[in-house]
Design a protein around this motif. Structure first.
Motif, PDB file in Angstrom:
ATOM      1  N   MET B   1       0.845  -1.204   0.000  1.00 48.31           N
ATOM      2  CA  MET B   1       0.000   0.000   0.000  1.00 48.31           C
ATOM      3  C   MET B   1       0.880   1.254   0.000  1.00 48.31           C
ATOM      4  O   MET B   1       1.814   1.361   0.791  1.00 48.31           O
ATOM      5  CB  MET B   1      -0.892  -0.005   1.254  1.00 48.31           C
ATOM      6  N   ASN B   2       0.603   2.193  -0.889  1.00 45.76           N
ATOM      7  CA  ASN B   2       1.373   3.444  -0.912  1.00 45.76           C
ATOM      8  C   ASN B   2       1.002   4.305   0.288  1.00 45.76           C
ATOM      9  O   ASN B   2      -0.117   4.245   0.779  1.00 45.76           O
ATOM     10  CB  ASN B   2       1.086   4.215  -2.197  1.00 45.76           C
ATOM     11  N   SER B   3       1.965   5.135   0.687  1.00 42.50           N
ATOM     12  CA  SER B   3       1.707   6.035   1.814  1.00 42.50           C
ATOM     13  C   SER B   3       0.988   7.279   1.333  1.00 42.50           C
ATOM     14  O   SER B   3       1.403   7.908   0.359  1.00 42.50           O
ATOM     15  CB  SER B   3       3.019   6.443   2.470  1.00 42.50           C
ATOM     16  N   ALA B   4      -0.080   7.633   2.014  1.00 45.77           N
ATOM     17  CA  ALA B   4      -0.714   8.930   1.763  1.00 45.77           C
ATOM     18  C   ALA B   4      -0.035   9.987   2.632  1.00 45.77           C
ATOM     19  O   ALA B   4       0.184  11.121   2.210  1.00 45.77           O
ATOM     20  CB  ALA B   4      -2.196   8.868   2.083  1.00 45.77           C
ATOM     21  N   VAL B   5       0.288   9.598   3.861  1.00 37.34           N
ATOM     22  CA  VAL B   5       0.965  10.506   4.799  1.00 37.34           C
ATOM     23  C   VAL B   5       2.165   9.767   5.364  1.00 37.34           C
ATOM     24  O   VAL B   5       2.024   8.662   5.889  1.00 37.34           O
ATOM     25  CB  VAL B   5       0.023  10.921   5.953  1.00 37.34           C
ATOM     26  N   SER B   6       3.330  10.356   5.211  1.00 44.19           N
ATOM     27  CA  SER B   6       4.529   9.731   5.743  1.00 44.19           C
ATOM     28  C   SER B   6       5.383  10.787   6.431  1.00 44.19           C
ATOM     29  O   SER B   6       5.956  11.658   5.764  1.00 44.19           O
ATOM     30  CB  SER B   6       5.308   9.070   4.594  1.00 44.19           C
ATOM     31  N   PHE B   7       5.414  10.741   7.739  1.00 44.24           N
ATOM     32  CA  PHE B   7       6.205  11.701   8.531  1.00 44.24           C
ATOM     33  C   PHE B   7       7.307  10.936   9.251  1.00 44.24           C
ATOM     34  O   PHE B   7       7.079   9.832   9.745  1.00 44.24           O
ATOM     35  CB  PHE B   7       5.333  12.379   9.602  1.00 44.24           C
ATOM     36  N   CYS B   8       8.474  11.542   9.301  1.00 41.43           N
ATOM     37  CA  CYS B   8       9.564  10.954  10.066  1.00 41.43           C
ATOM     38  C   CYS B   8      10.256  12.045  10.869  1.00 41.43           C
ATOM     39  O   CYS B   8      10.855  12.952  10.274  1.00 41.43           O
ATOM     40  CB  CYS B   8      10.548  10.254   9.130  1.00 41.43           C
ATOM     41  N   GLU B   9      10.133  11.975  12.170  1.00 43.70           N
ATOM     42  CA  GLU B   9      10.749  12.965  13.075  1.00 43.70           C
ATOM     43  C   GLU B   9      10.413  14.386  12.626  1.00 43.70           C
ATOM     44  O   GLU B   9      11.261  15.283  12.670  1.00 43.70           O
ATOM     45  CB  GLU B   9      12.274  12.769  13.144  1.00 43.70           C
ATOM     46  N   ALA B  10       9.182  14.604  12.179  1.00 41.21           N
ATOM     47  CA  ALA B  10       8.786  15.916  11.654  1.00 41.21           C
ATOM     48  C   ALA B  10       8.552  16.902  12.796  1.00 41.21           C
ATOM     49  O   ALA B  10       7.866  16.587  13.769  1.00 41.21           O
ATOM     50  CB  ALA B  10       7.520  15.781  10.818  1.00 41.21           C
ATOM     51  N   VAL B  11       9.160  18.067  12.649  1.00 37.86           N
ATOM     52  CA  VAL B  11       9.058  19.106  13.680  1.00 37.86           C
ATOM     53  C   VAL B  11       8.414  20.344  13.067  1.00 37.86           C
ATOM     54  O   VAL B  11       8.768  20.761  11.962  1.00 37.86           O
ATOM     55  CB  VAL B  11      10.456  19.465  14.247  1.00 37.86           C
ATOM     56  N   SER B  12       7.448  20.897  13.800  1.00 30.28           N
ATOM     57  CA  SER B  12       6.839  22.168  13.379  1.00 30.28           C
ATOM     58  C   SER B  12       6.824  23.102  14.581  1.00 30.28           C
ATOM     59  O   SER B  12       6.536  22.671  15.696  1.00 30.28           O
ATOM     60  CB  SER B  12       5.417  21.932  12.865  1.00 30.28           C
ATOM     61  N   LEU B  13       7.154  24.353  14.344  1.00 32.78           N
ATOM     62  CA  LEU B  13       7.270  25.316  15.436  1.00 32.78           C
ATOM     63  C   LEU B  13       6.305  26.485  15.248  1.00 32.78           C
ATOM     64  O   LEU B  13       5.997  26.874  14.123  1.00 32.78           O
ATOM     65  CB  LEU B  13       8.700  25.881  15.501  1.00 32.78           C
ATOM     66  N   SER B  14       5.874  27.028  16.380  1.00 34.91           N
ATOM     67  CA  SER B  14       5.185  28.314  16.363  1.00 34.91           C
ATOM     68  C   SER B  14       6.069  29.248  17.179  1.00 34.91           C
ATOM     69  O   SER B  14       6.074  29.189  18.400  1.00 34.91           O
ATOM     70  CB  SER B  14       3.807  28.188  17.001  1.00 34.91           C
ATOM     71  N   GLY B  15       6.838  30.065  16.488  1.00 36.09           N
ATOM     72  CA  GLY B  15       7.887  30.817  17.171  1.00 36.09           C
ATOM     73  C   GLY B  15       8.936  29.824  17.646  1.00 36.09           C
ATOM     74  O   GLY B  15       9.509  29.092  16.831  1.00 36.09           O
ATOM     75  N   ARG B  16       9.143  29.753  18.978  1.00 36.04           N
ATOM     76  CA  ARG B  16      10.089  28.752  19.495  1.00 36.04           C
ATOM     77  C   ARG B  16       9.361  27.581  20.136  1.00 36.04           C
ATOM     78  O   ARG B  16       9.974  26.672  20.668  1.00 36.04           O
ATOM     79  CB  ARG B  16      11.026  29.414  20.507  1.00 36.04           C
ATOM     80  N   PHE B  17       8.030  27.649  20.115  1.00 39.21           N
ATOM     81  CA  PHE B  17       7.235  26.599  20.760  1.00 39.21           C
ATOM     82  C   PHE B  17       6.973  25.459  19.774  1.00 39.21           C
ATOM     83  O   PHE B  17       6.467  25.680  18.680  1.00 39.21           O
ATOM     84  CB  PHE B  17       5.901  27.187  21.237  1.00 39.21           C
ATOM     85  N   PRO B  18       7.326  24.236  20.159  1.00 38.29           N
ATOM     86  CA  PRO B  18       7.109  23.118  19.224  1.00 38.29           C
ATOM     87  C   PRO B  18       5.641  22.680  19.199  1.00 38.29           C
ATOM     88  O   PRO B  18       5.082  22.335  20.237  1.00 38.29           O
ATOM     89  CB  PRO B  18       8.006  22.006  19.800  1.00 38.29           C
ATOM     90  N   LEU B  19       5.058  22.733  18.008  1.00 36.38           N
ATOM     91  CA  LEU B  19       3.695  22.225  17.822  1.00 36.38           C
ATOM     92  C   LEU B  19       3.746  20.725  17.554  1.00 36.38           C
ATOM     93  O   LEU B  19       2.932  19.969  18.064  1.00 36.38           O
ATOM     94  CB  LEU B  19       3.019  22.941  16.655  1.00 36.38           C
ATOM     95  N   LEU B  20       4.694  20.337  16.731  1.00 36.38           N
ATOM     96  CA  LEU B  20       4.987  18.925  16.490  1.00 36.38           C
ATOM     97  C   LEU B  20       6.455  18.731  16.844  1.00 36.38           C
ATOM     98  O   LEU B  20       7.314  19.427  16.300  1.00 36.38           O
ATOM     99  CB  LEU B  20       4.737  18.555  15.022  1.00 36.38           C
ATOM    100  N   SER B  21       6.725  17.807  17.739  1.00 36.18           N
ATOM    101  CA  SER B  21       8.111  17.704  18.209  1.00 36.18           C
ATOM    102  C   SER B  21       8.728  16.358  17.849  1.00 36.18           C
ATOM    103  O   SER B  21       9.213  15.626  18.699  1.00 36.18           O
ATOM    104  CB  SER B  21       8.153  17.927  19.722  1.00 36.18           C
TER     105      SER B  21
END
Lengths: 222, 244
Positions: B1-21
């Motif tokens: 099955m192909n991946s629709a969503v594939s994240f690996c150690e994905a980080v997202s920040l709002s300023g310096r605050f991690p939303l996804l860590s």
């Protein structure tokens, strides 16, 4: 891009038509400002006529800030700005569309203001071609700058106060050139306004180009 | 099955605050995954990241084959997000909003009527400005946009919130129908029983990351229990960064 621009312009104009904010608030505000300027300068008809061009364009600038704020306020309600980003519309198209909707609104406002200025300041509107031409290119410049800096300000918590701070210094050349062009037209020497018309056209073209390129990153980052 | 969503150690920040860590997860095409976790766990942020609205600053993140670190915009016509906000214009009618959304996403206008009908938005409400609609009607209008757009990836953030019993059933049917057409669905919901009855898998988020992927990515076996019990080793699905 042009298809997206038409779509966004149509949407913005439809929102304005339904909400009547422009008609109910921006136009009355501009008329009151024009009246107050007249009261401040006194009943000297000669003086009022001489100041008509400048007063007209200062009034347009003040009203333009309100129109720009309104243009981005509709995107702030209920996450519509994210909806616009999610729509997949071309960012350049969104910029041109929002600017075009502002141009239409400001041109209608200027028509009302021109008639009001003629009546209040007993000014005869001569050199109509130059008056209309300078209105058109000056308004494109104002709308382009407004849309660009409106996007910058919209992403901040101090958007209401930040926009005028960003907007007025940048559009100072428009105020100067449009006032000179209108002054020449009202003085029955339209040839003297053609150079200023060129300045306005150059300004409008530059900010249209800058906005089309820069609006995407601004929409994403602000 | 192909991946629709594939994240690996994905980080997202709002300023310096991690939303996804450091989110690591893999959702295959056609899967329905339930994102669950306490408030502030990162469910909404993960959905927004999948929609290309939140920038990923490090790690790897691909959605429908689009690398989110390179380009977050080109995938947006292929995803549909139902968020806490309706993303609708209050002054425009339900119908005008839907028409604008369809035109903007290059979807055929022939989907307008079926979408309104599917969400029960015919009659007077279709011409009512969204600003005058009830919370439930707004929610239905936002769902109608998704139905009209028919995205490949449905991102539903608390989709049952604000809806009456019939509306909740419609949401369940829409998820089932989306899956049947091959679309992928991510549902963030605190209504565990309802969401897990729809989901193939449960993904638990805590503190902006998937909580112990080995144990939390449970395959829901048929009608799911409200809270997954400790699963047999065969029911676990391991996700590693090497899974592409």
């Amino acid at each position: 891009m042009w298809r997206d621009a038409l779509l966004v312009a149509g949407k913005d104009l439809r929102v304005e038509w339904r909400s009547r904010v422009g008609l109910g608030q921006v136009v009355p505000f501009a008329l009151v400002v024009l009246l107050l300027f007249g009261l401040a300068l006194g009943p000297d008809a000669q003086r009022l006529r001489a100041a008509t061009a400048g007063l007209f364009w200062v009034t347009v600038l003040l009203a333009a800030v309100l129109a720009v704020q309104r243009s981005f306020a509709i995107e702030a309600a209920d996450g519509a700005r994210d909806g616009l980003r999610l729509s997949g519309l071309d960012a350049g198209g969104i910029f041109v569309g929002k600017a075009a909707a502002l141009v239409v609104q400001l041109l209608l406002l200027e028509l009302v203001l021109a008639v009001a200025a003629a009546l209040l300041y007993t000014t005869q509107l001569s050199g109509v071609a130059l008056l209309i031409g300078s209105c058109l290119v000056a308004t494109i410049g104002l709308a382009s700058v407004g849309t660009l800096y409106g996007a910058v300000a919209a992403g901040t918590r101090v958007r209401e106060t930040l926009l005028p701070l960003l907007f007025f210094p940048v559009v100072a050349p428009v105020l100067l050139a449009a006032t000179k062009a209108w002054g020449a037209a009202l003085d029955h020497r339209p040839g003297g306004g053609l150079g200023w018309l060129g300045v306005l056209a150059g300004f409008a073209a530059a900010y249209l180009a800058i906005g089309t390129v820069a609006f995407g990153p601004l929409l994403e980052d602000s | 099955m192909n991946s629709a969503v594939s994240f690996c150690e994905a980080v997202s920040l709002s300023g310096r605050f991690p939303l996804l860590s450091g989110v690591t997860l893999d959702v295959g095409e056609g899967e329905v995954a339930h994102l669950r976790g306490p408030n502030g766990a990162g469910k909404t942020s993960l959905l927004r990241a999948c929609a290309g609205l939140l920038p990923i600053v490090s790690g790897r993140a691909e959605v429908l084959g689009h690398d989110l670190l390179e380009d977050r915009q080109s995938l947006r016509r292929e995803v549909g997000l139902l968020g806490h906000s309706s993303f609708l214009y209050e002054e425009l009618s339900v119908e005008d909003n839907l028409r604008f959304a369809l035109r903007a996403s290059r979807s055929p206008l022939s989907r307008l009527e079926p979408a309104l009908e599917r969400l029960g938005l015919q009659g007077r409400v279709r011409r009512t400005p969204v600003g005058r609609c009830s919370t439930g009607q707004r929610r239905r209008a936002a769902l109608a946009v998704l139905v009209g757009r028919a995205p490949r990836l449905w991102l539903l953030d608390e989709p049952h919130a604000g809806l009456d019993l019939e509306g909740r059933s419609v949401v369940d049917e829409l998820v089932t129908e989306a899956k049947a057409t091959g679309a992928t669905v991510l549902i963030a919901s605190h209504e565990l029983e309802r969401a897990e009855s729809l989901a193939d898998r449960v993904i638990e988020l805590v503190g902006g990351r998937v909580a112990t992927p080995m144990a939390s990515e449970l395959v829901v076996p048929g009608p799911a229990p409200a809270v997954p019990a400790p699963a047999a080793p065969g029911a676990l699905r391991e996700v590693g960064c090497d899974v592409a």
